[in-house]
Design a protein around this motif. Structure first.
Motif, PDB file in Angstrom:
ATOM      1  N   ARG A  26       0.846  -1.213   0.000  1.00 42.07           N
ATOM      2  CA  ARG A  26       0.000   0.000   0.000  1.00 42.07           C
ATOM      3  C   ARG A  26       0.879   1.261   0.000  1.00 42.07           C
ATOM      4  N   ASP A  27       1.919   1.257   0.823  1.00 37.89           N
ATOM      5  CA  ASP A  27       2.834   2.415   0.843  1.00 37.89           C
ATOM      6  C   ASP A  27       3.535   2.568  -0.511  1.00 37.89           C
ATOM      7  N   LEU A  28       3.922   1.428  -1.078  1.00 37.92           N
ATOM      8  CA  LEU A  28       4.618   1.476  -2.368  1.00 37.92           C
ATOM      9  C   LEU A  28       3.688   2.067  -3.440  1.00 37.92           C
ATOM     10  N   GLU A  31       3.294   5.726  -2.904  1.00 36.59           N
ATOM     11  CA  GLU A  31       4.514   6.498  -3.147  1.00 36.59           C
ATOM     12  C   GLU A  31       4.910   6.521  -4.624  1.00 36.59           C
ATOM     13  N   GLU A  32       4.802   5.367  -5.299  1.00 36.54           N
ATOM     14  CA  GLU A  32       5.324   5.249  -6.668  1.00 36.54           C
ATOM     15  C   GLU A  32       4.213   5.294  -7.703  1.00 36.54           C
ATOM     16  N   GLY A  33       3.017   4.832  -7.345  1.00 36.42           N
ATOM     17  CA  GLY A  33       1.874   4.968  -8.248  1.00 36.42           C
ATOM     18  C   GLY A  33       1.455   3.726  -8.990  1.00 36.42           C
ATOM     19  N   LYS A  34       2.215   2.614  -8.849  1.00 32.72           N
ATOM     20  CA  LYS A  34       1.704   1.417  -9.520  1.00 32.72           C
ATOM     21  C   LYS A  34       0.500   0.916  -8.747  1.00 32.72           C
ATOM     22  N   THR A  35      -0.330   0.096  -9.381  1.00 29.46           N
ATOM     23  CA  THR A  35      -1.577  -0.303  -8.718  1.00 29.46           C
ATOM     24  C   THR A  35      -1.258  -1.161  -7.480  1.00 29.46           C
ATOM     25  N   LEU A 121      10.173   6.029   1.335  1.00 24.40           N
ATOM     26  CA  LEU A 121       9.407   5.236   2.307  1.00 24.40           C
ATOM     27  C   LEU A 121       9.555   3.739   2.026  1.00 24.40           C
ATOM     28  N   THR A 122       9.417   3.365   0.761  1.00 26.47           N
ATOM     29  CA  THR A 122       9.558   1.947   0.412  1.00 26.47           C
ATOM     30  C   THR A 122      10.964   1.468   0.754  1.00 26.47           C
ATOM     31  N   SER A 123      11.954   2.336   0.515  1.00 26.31           N
ATOM     32  CA  SER A 123      13.343   1.958   0.816  1.00 26.31           C
ATOM     33  C   SER A 123      13.506   1.675   2.309  1.00 26.31           C
ATOM     34  N   VAL A 124      12.900   2.520   3.127  1.00 32.20           N
ATOM     35  CA  VAL A 124      13.008   2.333   4.582  1.00 32.20           C
ATOM     36  C   VAL A 124      12.356   1.012   4.997  1.00 32.20           C
ATOM     37  N   HIS A 125      11.267   0.631   4.342  1.00 34.27           N
ATOM     38  CA  HIS A 125      10.634  -0.662   4.681  1.00 34.27           C
ATOM     39  C   HIS A 125      11.608  -1.824   4.469  1.00 34.27           C
ATOM     40  N   LEU A 126      12.347  -1.795   3.360  1.00 34.51           N
ATOM     41  CA  LEU A 126      13.281  -2.900   3.102  1.00 34.51           C
ATOM     42  C   LEU A 126      14.415  -2.888   4.133  1.00 34.51           C
ATOM     43  N   LEU A 127      14.942  -1.698   4.398  1.00 30.36           N
ATOM     44  CA  LEU A 127      16.017  -1.586   5.394  1.00 30.36           C
ATOM     45  C   LEU A 127      15.543  -2.108   6.749  1.00 30.36           C
TER      46      LEU A 127
END
Ligand code: NAD
Length: 424
Positions: A26-28, A31-35, A121-127
């Motif tokens: 959902r955050d991705l 943030e990025e716009g893909k469905t 934000l997505t980057s922080v999730h992976l980290l």
């Protein structure tokens, strides 16, 4: 840390991502716009990549050799190369970082990771998933900032053993020489202008569905997106009817709406770039069969209707350059050989599709298409995590990513001669 222990961390991080695909997806998407469906799928893929490289830590890491000396035990093993700089794009903000970071860590390296500025934000999730799984402090270092501001400091730093870069052709080429001059082993994954060839014997419903998916999903913002569609003349009309029907009926809109198939472009810059190409098509009197414009009825969002163009000059930028938007450009072919020549007539070589019901033609195209990935009766986008990935010609430089091919980049051989003679 022993390799199996590194593997345990990657496995735990993969499981954590798998358990949070809804939340991170959902955050991705926001943030990025893909469905949402695509974003959840990408998060699952990142989890699968972490699990795959976790398993790789239990694989043999070298080989023994016979020696000319009776008393010598001779072996060679793959060792970590050292600190790796990973620079990643926004269009797959969790899968691409995962397929660089996971092998780098699995094989014992440390990483400095600079993701694209659009997707912090997505980057922080992976980290966070990796840190929560027990990754020691300092092993993976996330650096946020604009490429043009901080890129140079990173790319010219002499502390890195290697640079793995995925992004645009322009940036990749610009930083390549500087990174090599700073002593880095370099791997570049760049853009594409990927063809789909539809031969006269193809199943046209299936081909149109796959071409539409390849061209329009993620609003065309995939390095492996279908961009040129080369169709044998006898089936052009029937194929176009099917492709245009999909372009016109696929719902465009909010990435979080479950009925939406095509989300927005990722940024205003991305919107402008795609609209510029559509203006060029317009100025060059290309024929617009579907779309061709911003979906302004949806408000201020960066929405572009799935677009099908024809009557485009072979040397037009619309035909030659990566558009990175939901745009398919049609070209007619007079024979399978003509289709093959057109498909290969590009400086890029990332992925390519061939649609045919003939096994012989499928295998001939698989052999003669100059691309790192060839799909038979499948969209040009979408790859599995356990097989080598990368392009030929201007699309890539250096060794392949993913699968066992990743070991080539993130490790180097050390050969050890052990003299076992007894010295009294
Ligand atoms: P981009 O080249 O603009 O940016 C990629 C990364 O490089 C970002 O992190 C950016 O901040 C950084 N960067 C920008 N300028 C820099 C500099 N001077 N020094 C160091 N780093 C710098 O690309 P993008 O717009 O983020 O991504 C889209 C592109 O990526 C497309 O061309 C697409 O085809 C390509 N791509 C390729 C693959 C592949 O595997 N071949 C996969 C996905 C995307």
């Amino acid at each position: 840390m022993p390799a199996p222990a590194r593997g345990e961390i990657l496995r735990a991080a993969g499981e954590a991502l798998e358990d949070s695909t809804e939340r991170i997806g959902r955050d991705l998407a926001r943030e990025e716009g893909k469905t949402l469906a695509e974003a959840i799928g990408e998060t699952r893929r990142a989890a699968a990549i972490l699990r795959y490289f976790a398993a790789q830590t239990l694989e043999p890491d070298g080989e023994t050799y016979p020696s000319a000396s009776r008393t010598t035990f001779l072996f060679s093993r793959r060792e970590a190369i050292g600190p790796v700089l990973a620079i990643t794009p926004w269009n797959f903000p969790i899968a691409i970082p995962a397929w660089k970071i996971a092998p780098a860590l699995a094989y014992g390296n440390t990483v400095v990771w600079k993701p694209a500025e659009l997707v912090p934000l997505t980057s922080v999730h992976l980290l966070e998933a990796l840190l929560a799984a027990g990754l020691p402090s300092g092993v993976l270092n996330l650096v946020l900032g604009r490429g043009r501001d901080i890129g140079d400091v990173l790319v010219t730093h002499d502390g890195f053993a290697a640079l793995s870069f995925t992004g645009s052709h322009a940036v990749g080429r610009a930083i390549h020489a500087r990174a090599v001059a700073a002593g880095m082993k370099v791997q570049l994954e760049l853009g594409g202008k990927n063809p789909a060839v539809v031969l006269a014997d193809a199943d046209l419903d299936m081909a149109a569905e796959q071409v539409a998916r390849g061209a329009f999903m993620s609003a065309g913002q995939k390095c492996t997106a279908t961009s040129r569609v080369i169709v044998e003349k006898p089936v052009m009309e029937a194929f176009v009817e099917r492709l245009v029907a999909r372009a016109q009926s696929w719902r465009v809109g909010d990435a979080l709406d479950p009925d939406v198939v095509v989300g927005p472009l990722a940024s205003p810059e991305q919107l402008d770039a795609v609209l510029d190409y559509l203006s060029v098509a317009d100025a060059e009197r290309a024929t617009v069969l579907a779309g061709g414009r911003r979906a302004s009825e949806l408000g201020d969002g960066y929405f572009v209707r799935p677009t099908v163009l024809t009557d485009v000059r072979p040397e037009s930028p619309v035909m030659c350059e990566e558009i990175f938007g939901p745009v398919a450009v049609l070209a007619a072919a007079s024979s399978p050989e003509d289709a093959l020549q057109q498909a290969n007539d590009t400086p890029f070589g990332l992925s390519a599709s061939i649609f045919t019901q003939s096994l012989e033609r499928a295998l001939t195209f698989a052999q003669r298409l100059r691309a790192g990935v060839v799909k038979v009766n499948q969209e040009s986008a979408g790859v599995e995590p356990h097989v080598p990935f990368g392009g030929t010609k201007g699309s890539s430089s250096g060794s392949r990513e993913q699968g066992r091919a990743a070991r080539e980049f993130y490790t180097e051989w050390k050969t050890v001669y052990v003299d076992g003679a007894l010295h009294p």
